[in-house]
Design an enzyme around this catalytic site. Structure first.
Site, PDB file in Angstrom:
ATOM      1  N   SER A  90      -4.218   1.025   5.691  1.00 33.59           N
ATOM      2  CA  SER A  90      -3.769  -0.363   5.480  1.00 33.59           C
ATOM      3  C   SER A  90      -4.623  -1.278   6.340  1.00 33.59           C
ATOM      4  O   SER A  90      -5.129  -0.848   7.388  1.00 33.59           O
ATOM      5  CB  SER A  90      -2.300  -0.504   5.905  1.00 33.59           C
ATOM      6  OG  SER A  90      -1.940  -1.871   6.019  1.00 33.59           O
TER       7      SER A  90
ATOM      8  N   TYR B 271       3.948   0.728  12.238  1.00 37.38           N
ATOM      9  CA  TYR B 271       3.244   1.033  10.981  1.00 37.38           C
ATOM     10  C   TYR B 271       1.739   0.867  11.191  1.00 37.38           C
ATOM     11  O   TYR B 271       0.940   1.734  10.823  1.00 37.38           O
ATOM     12  CB  TYR B 271       3.764   0.080   9.904  1.00 37.38           C
ATOM     13  CG  TYR B 271       3.052   0.139   8.581  1.00 37.38           C
ATOM     14  CD1 TYR B 271       3.277   1.183   7.690  1.00 37.38           C
ATOM     15  CD2 TYR B 271       2.176  -0.887   8.192  1.00 37.38           C
ATOM     16  CE1 TYR B 271       2.643   1.220   6.459  1.00 37.38           C
ATOM     17  CE2 TYR B 271       1.545  -0.859   6.963  1.00 37.38           C
ATOM     18  CZ  TYR B 271       1.770   0.195   6.100  1.00 37.38           C
ATOM     19  OH  TYR B 271       1.140   0.219   4.872  1.00 37.38           O
TER      20      TYR B 271
ATOM     21  N   LYS C 257      -1.265   3.608  10.901  1.00 32.37           N
ATOM     22  CA  LYS C 257      -2.378   3.498   9.948  1.00 32.37           C
ATOM     23  C   LYS C 257      -3.718   3.533  10.691  1.00 32.37           C
ATOM     24  O   LYS C 257      -4.718   4.030  10.152  1.00 32.37           O
ATOM     25  CB  LYS C 257      -2.229   2.233   9.094  1.00 32.37           C
ATOM     26  CG  LYS C 257      -1.020   2.271   8.148  1.00 32.37           C
ATOM     27  CD  LYS C 257      -1.129   3.397   7.112  1.00 32.37           C
ATOM     28  CE  LYS C 257      -0.054   3.293   6.036  1.00 32.37           C
ATOM     29  NZ  LYS C 257      -0.154   4.350   5.036  1.00 32.37           N
TER      30      LYS C 257
HETATM   31  N1  LIG Z   1       1.861  -2.209  -1.149  1.00 34.62           N
HETATM   32  C1  LIG Z   1       1.088  -2.644  -0.174  1.00 34.62           C
HETATM   33  O1  LIG Z   1       0.931  -3.877   0.024  1.00 34.62           O
HETATM   34  C2  LIG Z   1       0.372  -1.678   0.728  1.00 34.62           C
HETATM   35  C3  LIG Z   1      -0.668  -2.174   1.544  1.00 34.62           C
HETATM   36  C4  LIG Z   1      -1.349  -1.295   2.360  1.00 34.62           C
HETATM   37  C5  LIG Z   1      -1.038   0.043   2.359  1.00 34.62           C
HETATM   38  N2  LIG Z   1      -0.031   0.507   1.565  1.00 34.62           N
HETATM   39  C6  LIG Z   1       0.254   1.948   1.597  1.00 34.62           C
HETATM   40  O2  LIG Z   1       0.242   2.463   0.288  1.00 34.62           O
HETATM   41  C7  LIG Z   1       1.096   3.600   0.222  1.00 34.62           C
HETATM   42  C8  LIG Z   1       1.985   3.481  -1.005  1.00 34.62           C
HETATM   43  O3  LIG Z   1       2.738   2.290  -0.911  1.00 34.62           O
HETATM   44  P1  LIG Z   1       3.305   1.531  -2.195  1.00 34.62           P
HETATM   45  O4  LIG Z   1       3.190   0.088  -1.881  1.00 34.62           O
HETATM   46  O5  LIG Z   1       2.727   2.062  -3.423  1.00 34.62           O
HETATM   47  O6  LIG Z   1       4.852   1.939  -2.097  1.00 34.62           O
HETATM   48  P2  LIG Z   1       5.969   2.129  -3.225  1.00 34.62           P
HETATM   49  O7  LIG Z   1       5.724   1.257  -4.385  1.00 34.62           O
HETATM   50  O8  LIG Z   1       7.257   2.009  -2.487  1.00 34.62           O
HETATM   51  O9  LIG Z   1       5.754   3.645  -3.705  1.00 34.62           O
HETATM   52  C9  LIG Z   1       5.885   4.682  -2.799  1.00 34.62           C
HETATM   53  C10 LIG Z   1       5.810   5.993  -3.533  1.00 34.62           C
HETATM   54  O10 LIG Z   1       5.865   7.051  -2.576  1.00 34.62           O
HETATM   55  C11 LIG Z   1       7.069   7.824  -2.724  1.00 34.62           C
HETATM   56  N3  LIG Z   1       7.534   8.111  -1.365  1.00 34.62           N
HETATM   57  C12 LIG Z   1       7.987   7.228  -0.461  1.00 34.62           C
HETATM   58  N4  LIG Z   1       8.293   7.862   0.684  1.00 34.62           N
HETATM   59  C13 LIG Z   1       8.003   9.163   0.492  1.00 34.62           C
HETATM   60  C14 LIG Z   1       8.120  10.324   1.300  1.00 34.62           C
HETATM   61  N5  LIG Z   1       8.579  10.257   2.535  1.00 34.62           N
HETATM   62  N6  LIG Z   1       7.735  11.506   0.778  1.00 34.62           N
HETATM   63  C15 LIG Z   1       7.272  11.604  -0.499  1.00 34.62           C
HETATM   64  N7  LIG Z   1       7.164  10.527  -1.317  1.00 34.62           N
HETATM   65  C16 LIG Z   1       7.516   9.337  -0.818  1.00 34.62           C
HETATM   66  C17 LIG Z   1       7.992   6.944  -3.565  1.00 34.62           C
HETATM   67  O11 LIG Z   1       8.918   7.676  -4.343  1.00 34.62           O
HETATM   68  P3  LIG Z   1      10.370   8.085  -3.728  1.00 34.62           P
HETATM   69  O12 LIG Z   1      10.957   6.834  -3.148  1.00 34.62           O
HETATM   70  O13 LIG Z   1      11.120   8.644  -4.886  1.00 34.62           O
HETATM   71  O14 LIG Z   1      10.066   9.111  -2.685  1.00 34.62           O
HETATM   72  C18 LIG Z   1       6.978   6.241  -4.467  1.00 34.62           C
HETATM   73  O15 LIG Z   1       6.559   7.090  -5.503  1.00 34.62           O
HETATM   74  C19 LIG Z   1       1.833   3.678   1.557  1.00 34.62           C
HETATM   75  O16 LIG Z   1       1.207   4.619   2.389  1.00 34.62           O
HETATM   76  C20 LIG Z   1       1.631   2.287   2.137  1.00 34.62           C
HETATM   77  O17 LIG Z   1       1.636   2.293   3.541  1.00 34.62           O
HETATM   78  C21 LIG Z   1       0.685  -0.323   0.752  1.00 34.62           C
END
Ligand SMILES: NC(=O)c1ccc[n+]([C@@H]2O[C@H](COP(=O)([O-])OP(=O)(O)OC[C@H]3O[C@@H](n4cnc5c(N)ncnc54)[C@H](OP(=O)(O)O)[C@@H]3O)[C@@H](O)[C@H]2O)c1
Length: 252
Positions: A143, A156, A160
């Site tokens: 991130s 967080y 990261k």
């Molecule tokens: N969105 C952003 O702005 C952003 C920016 C920078 C980095 N990121 C990173 O991108 C990654 C994905 O984020 P996202 O925004 O796509 O989130 P999201 O839309 O909430 O999706 C998260 C996915 O991971 C699964 N998940 C969550 N916790 C888990 C766990 N402990 N074990 C296994 N599966 C898990 C969820 O399904 P279940 O809930 O069914 O487990 C879902 O499929 C994360 O590492 C986050 O830090 C996101």
């Protein structure tokens, strides 16, 4: 069913029933890879498998930090597809909002367990099961919060930052067979980040030089690049995918 020709490559993407992980899985399937995806909720995972194409995608339910789940995910990917070229460590958590001064240290441990230790666990198991002998690539979803301090999501951000260093450590150790890179997104429109833009997306997008927030396919494209021959001489790097938001640093 997809009519895209098989690439012969196989990927494991953690946390991919929705959001960025789903976007990555979708990009991989679109180029002909077979993909294993994980997530905690079995129904959501099954729906994602059906949408992506059950002929080329398998779902393995479990919590990313659970060592048995990690082993099962790697074993079942190998059993289903016979190889494991690419690992995308995407599952992550950000359960607290507030100052570091008052952070519950048990929560800090949980954030590290899920975001950093799990990524190492999946990387170890993928290495021993396939990549050590046969090569491949790993992509860690970090991130921008791991590159510059982000108020009130300190634990967080620190996790990261650790993931970015883990990327470099593994890139060094796994070379020359396996390339290891990270992607550092800014705000991508997913459930995870909803609170950051809901009801004020236009205002939030205005600070991005490219004029919009990210979408999961933006990260899917970057992950596809980092697991393709086009990036064959790239390892240990963190690709910032941020709509240009970092260009604002220093403007004041
Ligand atoms: N969105 C952003 O702005 C952003 C920016 C920078 C980095 N990121 C990173 O991108 C990654 C994905 O984020 P996202 O925004 O796509 O989130 P999201 O839309 O909430 O999706 C998260 C996915 O991971 C699964 N998940 C969550 N916790 C888990 C766990 N402990 N074990 C296994 N599966 C898990 C969820 O399904 P279940 O809930 O069914 O487990 C879902 O499929 C994360 O590492 C986050 O830090 C996101």
């Amino acid at each position: 069913m997809t009519s895209v020709e098989l690439s012969g490559r196989v990927a494991l993407v953690t946390g991919a029933s929705r959001g960025i992980g789903y976007g990555v899985a979708e990009a991989f399937v679109a180029r002909g890879d077979r993909v294993a995806i994980t997530g905690r909720n079995e129904d959501a995972l099954k729906e994602a498998v059906d949408r992506l194409g059950a002929d080329r995608v398998v779902g393995i339910a479990g919590k990313a930090h659970d060592l048995d789940h990690q082993a099962e995910a790697v074993e079942r990917t190998m059993a289903a597809f016979g190889r494991l070229d690419f690992l995308v460590n995407n599952a992550g958590t950000n359960p607290v909002f507030g100052p570091m001064a008052d952070l519950d240290l048990n929560v800090a441990r949980k954030v590290f367990e899920t975001n950093v230790v799990s990524a190492l666990g999946f990387a170890q198991k993928t290495w021993h099961a396939w990549q050590k002998e046969n090569g491949g690539a790993i992509v860690n979803i970090a991130s921008v919060a791991g590159i510059a301090p982000s108020p009130f999501i300190g634990a967080y951000g620190v996790s990261k930052a650790a993931m970015i260093n883990l990327t470099q450590q593994l890139a060094h150790e796994f070379a020359p067979r396996v390339r290891v890179n990270a992607i550092a997104p800014a705000v991508v429109k997913t459930k995870f980040a909803q609170a950051l833009y809901e009801g004020r997306e236009e205002e939030a997008a205005a600070s991005y030089p490219l004029g919009r927030l990210g979408v999961p396919s933006d990260i899917g494209g970057a992950a596809a690049f980092l697991t393709s021959e086009q990036s064959d001489w790239v390892t240990g790097q963190t690709l910032v995918v941020d709509g240009g938001i970092f260009l604002n640093a220093g403007v004041g």
